[in-house]
Motif scaffolding. Structure first.
Motif, PDB file in Angstrom:
ATOM      1  N   VAL A 102       3.167   9.322   2.931  1.00  0.00           N
ATOM      2  CA  VAL A 102       3.091   7.878   2.720  1.00  0.00           C
ATOM      3  C   VAL A 102       2.885   7.242   4.094  1.00  0.00           C
ATOM      4  O   VAL A 102       3.591   7.575   5.038  1.00  0.00           O
ATOM      5  CB  VAL A 102       4.379   7.339   2.057  1.00  0.00           C
ATOM      6  N   GLU A 104       2.391   6.365  -6.981  1.00  0.00           N
ATOM      7  CA  GLU A 104       1.305   7.202  -7.496  1.00  0.00           C
ATOM      8  C   GLU A 104       1.748   8.669  -7.526  1.00  0.00           C
ATOM      9  O   GLU A 104       1.513   9.379  -8.499  1.00  0.00           O
ATOM     10  CB  GLU A 104       0.046   7.046  -6.639  1.00  0.00           C
ATOM     11  N   TRP A 105       2.408   9.117  -6.463  1.00  0.00           N
ATOM     12  CA  TRP A 105       2.900  10.491  -6.471  1.00  0.00           C
ATOM     13  C   TRP A 105       3.988  10.665  -7.530  1.00  0.00           C
ATOM     14  O   TRP A 105       3.994  11.650  -8.271  1.00  0.00           O
ATOM     15  CB  TRP A 105       3.455  10.903  -5.103  1.00  0.00           C
ATOM     16  N   ARG A 144       3.619   7.295   9.683  1.00  0.00           N
ATOM     17  CA  ARG A 144       3.292   8.255   8.613  1.00  0.00           C
ATOM     18  C   ARG A 144       4.566   9.036   8.310  1.00  0.00           C
ATOM     19  O   ARG A 144       5.199   9.598   9.197  1.00  0.00           O
ATOM     20  CB  ARG A 144       2.188   9.199   9.052  1.00  0.00           C
ATOM     21  N   SER A 189       0.818  -1.211   0.000  1.00  0.00           N
ATOM     22  CA  SER A 189       0.000   0.000   0.000  1.00  0.00           C
ATOM     23  C   SER A 189       0.855   1.265   0.000  1.00  0.00           C
ATOM     24  O   SER A 189       0.611   2.202  -0.767  1.00  0.00           O
ATOM     25  CB  SER A 189      -0.927   0.002   1.215  1.00  0.00           C
ATOM     26  N   ALA A 190       1.861   1.301   0.850  1.00  0.00           N
ATOM     27  CA  ALA A 190       2.736   2.472   0.927  1.00  0.00           C
ATOM     28  C   ALA A 190       3.533   2.642  -0.362  1.00  0.00           C
ATOM     29  O   ALA A 190       3.718   3.763  -0.846  1.00  0.00           O
ATOM     30  CB  ALA A 190       3.671   2.354   2.125  1.00  0.00           C
ATOM     31  N   GLU A 197       2.567   1.745  -3.307  1.00  0.00           N
ATOM     32  CA  GLU A 197       1.625   2.267  -4.303  1.00  0.00           C
ATOM     33  C   GLU A 197       1.408   3.772  -4.109  1.00  0.00           C
ATOM     34  O   GLU A 197       1.329   4.515  -5.091  1.00  0.00           O
ATOM     35  CB  GLU A 197       0.293   1.522  -4.237  1.00  0.00           C
ATOM     36  N   GLN A 198       1.321   4.234  -2.849  1.00  0.00           N
ATOM     37  CA  GLN A 198       1.204   5.672  -2.576  1.00  0.00           C
ATOM     38  C   GLN A 198       2.418   6.414  -3.134  1.00  0.00           C
ATOM     39  O   GLN A 198       2.273   7.468  -3.761  1.00  0.00           O
ATOM     40  CB  GLN A 198       1.110   5.943  -1.072  1.00  0.00           C
TER      41      GLN A 198
END
Length: 125
Positions: free
Chosen positions: A85, A62-63, A91, A55-56, A58-59
């Protein structure tokens, strides 16, 4: 009077979400262009992405592929930006703010203000 140089102040913060801790500053960087500022974030994200969970990661990507251009445009408009992220309970946030860089006084090249001579180095035993 010379115009002060414009640039960007970049920081990387982490926060442990499960322990409800205050954010901790881990790095800071002075960038002299929008490209240099967003490149700092991009390099960090590319460097850590292999160690992130799915998930991280992908974050981050994506950016890198889609959000980076919006960040660059905002910086060129002198708007502050951030990229976040979330990795497990942590975080990670990169912030970039437009700033004016103030020149530093050179000790040998000019007369320092009187207050500069009030500083006394601490003596160590």
């Amino acid at each position: 009077m010379n115009e002060l140089p414009r640039g960007y102040w970049c920081e990387c913060w982490t926060q442990n979400l499960s322990k409800d801790q205050q954010p901790t500053l881990h790095a800071s960087f002075d960038a002299y262009s929008a490209a240099q500022a967003d490149r700092w974030i991009a390099i960090a994200l590319r460097t850590i992405s292999p160690a992130l969970d799915t998930s991280a990661s992908e974050q981050a990507w994506e950016w890198l592929y889609e959000g980076r251009i919006d960040t660059r445009r905002a910086l060129l408009r002198a708007e502050p930006c951030s990229v976040t992220v979330d990795q497990a309970d942590t975080r990670i946030t990169w912030t970039v703010r437009p700033v004016l860089f103030l020149p530093l006084a050179h000790r040998q090249g000019s007369e320092l203000p009187a207050c500069a001579y009030d500083f006394k180095p601490q003596q160590t035993d």
